[in-house]
Design a protein around this motif. Structure first.
Motif, PDB file in Angstrom:
ATOM      1  N   HIS A  48       0.874  -1.178   0.000  1.00 45.63           N
ATOM      2  CA  HIS A  48       0.000   0.000   0.000  1.00 45.63           C
ATOM      3  C   HIS A  48       0.907   1.223   0.000  1.00 45.63           C
ATOM      4  O   HIS A  48       1.996   1.194   0.591  1.00 45.63           O
ATOM      5  CB  HIS A  48      -0.885  -0.017   1.256  1.00 45.63           C
ATOM      6  CG  HIS A  48      -1.850   1.126   1.335  1.00 45.63           C
ATOM      7  ND1 HIS A  48      -1.495   2.388   1.758  1.00 45.63           N
ATOM      8  CD2 HIS A  48      -3.177   1.195   1.038  1.00 45.63           C
ATOM      9  CE1 HIS A  48      -2.562   3.184   1.719  1.00 45.63           C
ATOM     10  NE2 HIS A  48      -3.593   2.475   1.284  1.00 45.63           N
ATOM     11  N   ARG A  49       0.423   2.281  -0.638  1.00 51.76           N
ATOM     12  CA  ARG A  49       1.222   3.518  -0.748  1.00 51.76           C
ATOM     13  C   ARG A  49       1.800   3.968   0.584  1.00 51.76           C
ATOM     14  O   ARG A  49       2.964   4.383   0.658  1.00 51.76           O
ATOM     15  CB  ARG A  49       0.311   4.643  -1.306  1.00 51.76           C
ATOM     16  CG  ARG A  49       1.023   5.963  -1.562  1.00 51.76           C
ATOM     17  CD  ARG A  49       0.025   7.096  -1.757  1.00 51.76           C
ATOM     18  NE  ARG A  49      -0.710   7.381  -0.514  1.00 51.76           N
ATOM     19  CZ  ARG A  49      -1.737   8.231  -0.433  1.00 51.76           C
ATOM     20  NH1 ARG A  49      -2.173   8.842  -1.518  1.00 51.76           N
ATOM     21  NH2 ARG A  49      -2.337   8.442   0.723  1.00 51.76           N
ATOM     22  N   LEU A  95      -6.092  -8.605   0.347  1.00 49.71           N
ATOM     23  CA  LEU A  95      -5.280  -8.114  -0.753  1.00 49.71           C
ATOM     24  C   LEU A  95      -5.832  -8.597  -2.082  1.00 49.71           C
ATOM     25  O   LEU A  95      -6.309  -9.734  -2.187  1.00 49.71           O
ATOM     26  CB  LEU A  95      -3.829  -8.593  -0.589  1.00 49.71           C
ATOM     27  CG  LEU A  95      -2.913  -7.742   0.303  1.00 49.71           C
ATOM     28  CD1 LEU A  95      -3.454  -7.597   1.699  1.00 49.71           C
ATOM     29  CD2 LEU A  95      -1.515  -8.335   0.341  1.00 49.71           C
ATOM     30  N   ALA A  96      -5.777  -7.724  -3.077  1.00 48.19           N
ATOM     31  CA  ALA A  96      -6.168  -8.100  -4.435  1.00 48.19           C
ATOM     32  C   ALA A  96      -4.921  -7.959  -5.292  1.00 48.19           C
ATOM     33  O   ALA A  96      -4.320  -6.883  -5.345  1.00 48.19           O
ATOM     34  CB  ALA A  96      -7.288  -7.205  -4.950  1.00 48.19           C
ATOM     35  N   ASN A  97      -4.519  -9.030  -5.927  1.00 48.52           N
ATOM     36  CA  ASN A  97      -3.280  -9.069  -6.707  1.00 48.52           C
ATOM     37  C   ASN A  97      -2.111  -8.475  -5.931  1.00 48.52           C
ATOM     38  O   ASN A  97      -1.249  -7.787  -6.482  1.00 48.52           O
ATOM     39  CB  ASN A  97      -3.459  -8.359  -8.063  1.00 48.52           C
ATOM     40  CG  ASN A  97      -4.353  -9.166  -9.002  1.00 48.52           C
ATOM     41  OD1 ASN A  97      -4.754 -10.289  -8.681  1.00 48.52           O
ATOM     42  ND2 ASN A  97      -4.650  -8.613 -10.164  1.00 48.52           N
ATOM     43  N   GLY A  98      -2.094  -8.731  -4.646  1.00 45.90           N
ATOM     44  CA  GLY A  98      -0.955  -8.344  -3.830  1.00 45.90           C
ATOM     45  C   GLY A  98      -1.021  -6.943  -3.240  1.00 45.90           C
ATOM     46  O   GLY A  98      -0.115  -6.545  -2.518  1.00 45.90           O
ATOM     47  N   LYS A  99      -2.067  -6.183  -3.547  1.00 46.23           N
ATOM     48  CA  LYS A  99      -2.197  -4.820  -2.994  1.00 46.23           C
ATOM     49  C   LYS A  99      -3.353  -4.757  -2.012  1.00 46.23           C
ATOM     50  O   LYS A  99      -4.353  -5.460  -2.170  1.00 46.23           O
ATOM     51  CB  LYS A  99      -2.463  -3.807  -4.114  1.00 46.23           C
ATOM     52  CG  LYS A  99      -1.252  -3.463  -4.954  1.00 46.23           C
ATOM     53  CD  LYS A  99      -0.359  -2.405  -4.317  1.00 46.23           C
ATOM     54  CE  LYS A  99       0.811  -2.141  -5.265  1.00 46.23           C
ATOM     55  NZ  LYS A  99       1.892  -1.390  -4.637  1.00 46.23           N
ATOM     56  N   LEU A 100      -3.198  -3.872  -1.055  1.00 44.78           N
ATOM     57  CA  LEU A 100      -4.248  -3.634  -0.075  1.00 44.78           C
ATOM     58  C   LEU A 100      -5.135  -2.501  -0.590  1.00 44.78           C
ATOM     59  O   LEU A 100      -4.654  -1.399  -0.858  1.00 44.78           O
ATOM     60  CB  LEU A 100      -3.599  -3.261   1.261  1.00 44.78           C
ATOM     61  CG  LEU A 100      -4.496  -2.974   2.454  1.00 44.78           C
ATOM     62  CD1 LEU A 100      -5.436  -4.126   2.729  1.00 44.78           C
ATOM     63  CD2 LEU A 100      -3.642  -2.698   3.678  1.00 44.78           C
ATOM     64  N   LEU A 101      -6.428  -2.793  -0.764  1.00 48.22           N
ATOM     65  CA  LEU A 101      -7.427  -1.814  -1.184  1.00 48.22           C
ATOM     66  C   LEU A 101      -7.033  -1.033  -2.445  1.00 48.22           C
ATOM     67  O   LEU A 101      -7.006   0.203  -2.435  1.00 48.22           O
ATOM     68  CB  LEU A 101      -7.715  -0.843  -0.024  1.00 48.22           C
ATOM     69  CG  LEU A 101      -8.298  -1.511   1.222  1.00 48.22           C
ATOM     70  CD1 LEU A 101      -8.253  -0.575   2.416  1.00 48.22           C
ATOM     71  CD2 LEU A 101      -9.729  -1.979   0.968  1.00 48.22           C
TER      72      LEU A 101
END
Ligand code: C2O
Ligand code: CU
Ligand code: CU
Length: 525
Positions: free
Chosen positions: A78-79, A256-262
């Protein structure tokens, strides 16, 4: 199932199992404290072959050779999080996607280039994870692949850093989205949690002949849950039992979706094909859209359904896949959130304004799924899914048919024969049961008296009528939800190869316990 307060050793006592408490040794990151939808959804990269090699059995045919390095990486979830340490296949989590055509074989070299120490809590009291075993080891299995046993990624065929295994996958099977993941005996839940999973898409001319959304309108979506600590590092909770960190289930607070949070995804106002994998250790997903819109499920684990099913909620158990068509054409300019249970957000779709041309259609019939007749079955196997707990709840053993992994083979179907497997679930949990190498159909589920079954000598007393599979499950499956207090019947043709495979619960914590058994496909006499 409620069976009163008795504590006979053989009773299903998940209540006691739950005494083994999950302790959060450190404070975990609260995903609600982060700004949602600031990172674009990663589009998983497709693996590229490094060379072409002669095919086994037909040297004139060349097959692509992929080298998939398994390494430790650091990447941003996440950023506003720090980079997270993970284990990756071909440098990303999820790993690079293998893409192939039905009948086009491929070599994959799974190269273990991991560091020498593990960063998650190994439980040395679990079978296969004894203290004398190296902490870091891997073996990769292709879930859903019809593959000779030697290339199946047998849980005991693990190898250490510096070694690799090269498998040939014949891919003699219909179009489907398969997935690969670690399968190491005793630490599989940790290795997958660390990041060792990815997709393999098998295509064929039948499916490509349908005008389904493709190219950038076909998006694989790998979902799983995790915990992170305050330093953005993966956190795997441990039990309250000293020396035995294993926990019965893990439900992370970050999805996580494709390794990213939100993350968010910008989409055109048109149809998309989302190919969903539940890659979680133990969480079941029930996905819906905040717009309240329906979507169509066109496929399940082993490929297309006979006909699309219109749904508001798509359910996928760990290991299962759902192939979805979502039409955004009536939602231009809107922001729609993909939600899980309790309306928890998974990701956001930002639908671009305006109108676009969309030639894609969803035919009213997709691919015939010829029913296997029950009369074809040469054998019916009653198989109990059970759990044994000691009186203190300190040790829990989850078993298939009361047998440990190391006990002699009991399931030994003959090649090309048809069998019915009755999954008799006497526990309080739903267990997604997966068989390697084969595809199968669900016959039905039926409520029964689990107490009588366990305490009156396998007495079978039904408590309801058989319930057919849901329309979204009425295709070719390789993983099936065995609900608590139900007998779930599947019909399987053991087509493919002779050799040793495994079947198991796909809740990885259960599998690492003892909810996995080897089985043999034997030659016809
Ligand atoms: Cu998804 Cu035995 O595996
Ligand atoms: Cu599998
Ligand atoms: Cu299970």
């Amino acid at each position: 199932m409620k069976c009163g307060g008795m504590s006979l050793a053989l009773l299903s006592v998940p209540q006691m199992a739950r005494h083994r408490q999950v302790t959060m040794a450190k404070p975990v990151l609260d995903p609600n404290s982060l700004t949602p939808f600031v990172d674009p959804l990663p589009i998983l990269k497709v693996a590229r072959p490094t060379e072409f090699r002669p095919t086994p059995g037909d040297a004139k045919q060349k097959a692509p050779y992929y080298r998939m390095a398994i390494r430790q990486v650091e990447s941003k979830i996440h950023r506003d999080m720090k980079p997270t340490l993970q284990w990756a296949v071909d440098s990303s989590v999820p790993g690079a996607t293998l893409e192939t055509q039905s009948g086009q074989g491929m070599f994959v070299e799974w190269a273990n280039e991991l560091p020498k120490s593990h960063f998650l809590p190994i439980d040395h009291s679990l079978h296969g994870a004894e203290a004398e075993k190296p902490d870091v080891r891997t073996v990769i299995h292709m879930h859903g692949a019809r593959v000779p046993a030697a290339a199946d990624g047998y849980p005991e065929d693990w190898y250490v850093p510096g070694k690799s295994a090269t498998y040939f996958y014949p891919n003699m099977q219909d179009a489907a989205m398969l997935w690969y993941h670690d399968h190491t005996l005793g630490i599989n839940r940790l290795n997958v949690y660390a990041g060792l999973l990815g997709l393999c898409i098998v295509r064929d001319s039948f499916e490509s002949g349908l005008s389904l959304p493709s190219g950038k309108y076909e998006i694989p979506l790998v979902l799983y849950d995790r915990f992170f600590d305050q330093d953005s590092q993966l956190y795997y909770p441990v039990s309250s039992v000293p020396g035995k960190p294993w926990i019965p289930e893990l439900f992370g607070n970050a999805i996580l979706a494709n390794g990213k949070l939100l993350p968010y995804l910008e989409v055109d106002p048109r149809k998309y094909r989302f190919r969903v994998l539940n890659g979680a250790n133990g969480r079941f997903f029930h996905l819906s859209m905040s717009s309240g819109q329906t979507f169509q499920q066109i496929g399940t684990d082993q490929g297309l359904l006979a006909a699309p099913v219109t749904l508001k909620i798509c359910s996928v158990a760990p290991g299962e896949r759902g192939d979805l068509i979502v039409d955004f054409s009536d939602h231009a300019g809107e922001q729609i959130v993909l939600k899980n249970d309790m309306l928890l957000p998974v990701m956001q779709f930002r639908v671009v304004k305006g109108k676009v041309n969309d030639d894609c259609t969803v035919p009213s019939t997709l691919r015939p799924v010829p029913k296997i007749a029950e009369s074809e079955a040469v054998k019916t196997r009653p198989l109990m899914l059970g759990e044994i707990s000691d009186l203190h709840g300190d040790s829990v053993t989850m078993l298939l048919n009361n047998a440990h992994w190391s006990m002699p083979i009991t399931e030994n179907p003959t090649l090309d024969s048809v069998e019915i497997w009755e999954l008799i679930n006497v526990t309080d949990d739903a267990h997604p049961i997966h068989l390697h190498m084969v595809k199968f159909q669900i016959l039905d589920r039926r409520r029964f008296d689990a107490f009588a079954y366990q305490n009156e000598n396998s007495l079978l007393r039904y408590r309801g009528n058989p319930v057919p599979p849901e329309p979204s499950e009425a295709g070719w499956k390789d993983t099936v939800r065995a609900d608590p207090g139900m007998i779930t019947r599947i019909i399987v043709k053991f087509e493919g190869y002779v050799g040793r495979y495994v079947w198991h619960c796909h809740i990885l914590e259960h599998e690492d316990n003892e909810m996995m058994r080897p089985y043999d496909v034997v030659a016809k006499s």
